[in-house]
Design an enzyme around this catalytic site. Structure first.
Site, PDB file in Angstrom:
ATOM      1  N   GLY A 209      10.673 -11.575  -2.508  1.00 25.41           N
ATOM      2  CA  GLY A 209       9.445 -11.554  -2.437  1.00 25.41           C
ATOM      3  C   GLY A 209       9.159 -10.167  -1.640  1.00 25.41           C
ATOM      4  O   GLY A 209       9.840  -9.339  -1.577  1.00 25.41           O
ATOM      5  N   ASN A 210       7.729 -10.072  -1.178  1.00 28.90           N
ATOM      6  CA  ASN A 210       7.499  -8.947  -0.564  1.00 28.90           C
ATOM      7  C   ASN A 210       6.338  -9.310   0.410  1.00 28.90           C
ATOM      8  O   ASN A 210       5.828 -10.408   0.607  1.00 28.90           O
ATOM      9  CB  ASN A 210       6.921  -7.925  -1.504  1.00 28.90           C
ATOM     10  CG  ASN A 210       5.761  -8.226  -2.515  1.00 28.90           C
ATOM     11  OD1 ASN A 210       4.530  -8.779  -1.658  1.00 28.90           O
ATOM     12  ND2 ASN A 210       6.005  -8.552  -3.597  1.00 28.90           N
ATOM     13  N   ARG A 211       5.900  -8.299   1.276  1.00 32.13           N
ATOM     14  CA  ARG A 211       4.962  -8.512   2.445  1.00 32.13           C
ATOM     15  C   ARG A 211       3.409  -8.759   2.104  1.00 32.13           C
ATOM     16  O   ARG A 211       2.802  -8.731   2.820  1.00 32.13           O
ATOM     17  CB  ARG A 211       5.362  -7.610   3.427  1.00 32.13           C
ATOM     18  CG  ARG A 211       6.683  -7.518   4.120  1.00 32.13           C
ATOM     19  CD  ARG A 211       7.013  -6.409   4.752  1.00 32.13           C
ATOM     20  NE  ARG A 211       6.162  -6.117   5.982  1.00 32.13           N
ATOM     21  CZ  ARG A 211       6.408  -6.390   7.129  1.00 32.13           C
ATOM     22  NH1 ARG A 211       7.249  -7.109   7.237  1.00 32.13           N
ATOM     23  NH2 ARG A 211       5.518  -6.037   8.100  1.00 32.13           N
TER      24      ARG A 211
END
Ligand code: C5P
Length: 408
Positions: A209-211
């Site tokens: 995933g990412n932020r």
């Protein structure tokens, strides 16, 4: 710094109880707030609640504290007036310049931005009398929000629900930052916005995933809807954000799902904004069972490239459609963030590209944003630090300027 002075008008509908939460949000974010309820509002929420939460006296009429001439002093001293909930009756009185209580009298003396957050039953919102009153108020430059849809009083559901207090506070802050941020210039337009971060599954438990929190994309959708557009928001994984009012929200998980959800609505859209943080890579294979610790095979991090949705959207662009990309950049030995942004604009072929500098706690998961707006064919505007809604308003200005008149 002197805190912005906000007048919070509260009209007499059941949603008045939510004005206490809005009041709290406004005071906690550094505003000084005076509450002006109507007499009917006090049937729902007591004076003590408003006085305790605002720290200021609460009156409904012009005959309290007469020597200070409150309706004039309050109106002239305000930086922003928010009326939430604004009932059908309150909108009617405001539209016709009535001054039969402290709130409506103050609306005539205030010269600052005014934001109405309506709440009423669908039938009342859709009645020609209310439509005319809303149109009249909007023609004078005040902002009447589009209400949300959902549960109303009793067993009814439909259009007319009070927008989330957090959304009202966000738009109030936007009007304090920029009083002309919410014109009706996108009325009759269809726009599609992506938001949030995709998740690429490794196995039934894990993902890459990412932020991204989705805040910037949600702000874009919210501001477009309040400027009159019909908005589809394709939301990947986000922080716990309320759905924007009057926006069609489609939830997705992976880049492949986001692509599917974007391509259809984009075909009929006047503008498309890709604010989502789409994973560039995904695991080459999805393990059907949880990958066990210490297992030599399969190598869980063998990756394959995802399609670039923005590039696909540009390739399928219909005439006159405006496409906006986002680029979260850091500088490196080959150039600074702006340099990489210019390169990305050329490579992706979109009309506009917003460059955000990331790292050091900037842009991701925070309420504020800054960057540059780069235009194909030249033109670069620095976007000073402000709310994500403020940045969204500049993006929509640039989009609106590029859209051909609807009849053309
Ligand atoms: O190449 P990069 O990921 O930095 O580009 C960012 C822009 O491209 C954003 O607008 C993002 O939504 C979009 N993008 C995309 N599909 C991908 C990767 C990024 O549409 N696979």
């Amino acid at each position: 710094m002197v805190p912005p002075r906000v007048l919070l008008g509260v009209a007499g509908g059941i949603a008045a109880y939510k004005s206490a939460e809005l009041l709290r949000l406004l005071t906690e974010t550094g505003h000084s707030v005076r509450v002006l309820p109507t007499a009917a509002a006090l049937e729902f929420v007591g004076v003590a609640t408003f006085e305790a939460l605002s720290g200021e006296a609460v009156h409904t009429g012009v005959f309290a504290d007469v020597p200070s001439v409150p309706h004039v002093a309050l109106g002239k001293g305000a930086d922003l007036v928010v009326v939430a909930p604004a009932t059908a009756d309150l909108l009617a009185r405001a539209a016709h310049g009535r001054a039969d209580d402290l709130l409506t009298a103050t609306l005539l003396t205030a010269r600052c931005p005014v934001l109405f957050a309506p709440a009423m039953h669908t039938e009342m919102w859709e009645h020609p009398a209310t439509r005319d009153n809303v149109a009249l108020l909007r023609s004078r430059g005040v902002v009447v929000m589009e209400p949300a849809s959902g549960r109303l009083t009793g067993t009814d559901t439909g259009r007319g629900r009070l927008p989330d207090p957090a959304e009202i506070a966000e738009l109030g802050r936007l009007l304090l930052e920029r009083s002309d941020a919410l014109p009706g210039d996108l009325t009759g337009r269809r726009v599609v916005v992506s938001a949030g971060g995709t998740r690429e599954a490794l196995d039934p438990v894990r993902f890459l995933g990412n932020r991204s929190s989705g805040r910037q994309g949600f702000a874009l959708a919210r501001v477009a809807a309040q400027r009159g557009a019909a908005v589809t928001l394709v939301a990947a994984h986000t922080a716990d954000l309320g759905d924007p009012s009057a926006v069609d929200v489609v939830r997705v998980g992976s880049a492949a799902e986001l692509r599917e959800a974007m391509l259809g609505p984009a075909q009929g859209a006047d503008a498309v904004v890709m604010a989502a943080a789409v994973a560039d890579f995904r695991p080459a294979a999805l393990a059907p069972r949880k990958i066990k610790k210490g297992a030599a095979e399969p190598d869980p991090l063998r990756l394959t490239t995802n399609p670039d949705i923005l590039v696909e959207l540009v390739a399928a662009r219909r005439p006159g459609q405006v496409i906006v990309g986002f680029a979260a950049e850091t500088g490196d030995e080959t150039g600074d963030a702006l340099h990489h942004g210019r390169e990305k604009l050329a490579r992706k072929g979109c009309d506009l590209l917003v460059v955000n500098i990331v790292g050091d706690g900037k842009a991701f998961e925070v309420p504020d944003n800054a960057g540059w707006l780069l235009c194909a064919g030249g033109g670069e505007t620095e976007l000073a630090t402000g709310s994500k809604a403020l940045l969204a308003s500049y993006v929509w200005d640039a989009v609106a300027a590029r859209l051909k008149p609807p009849s053309a």
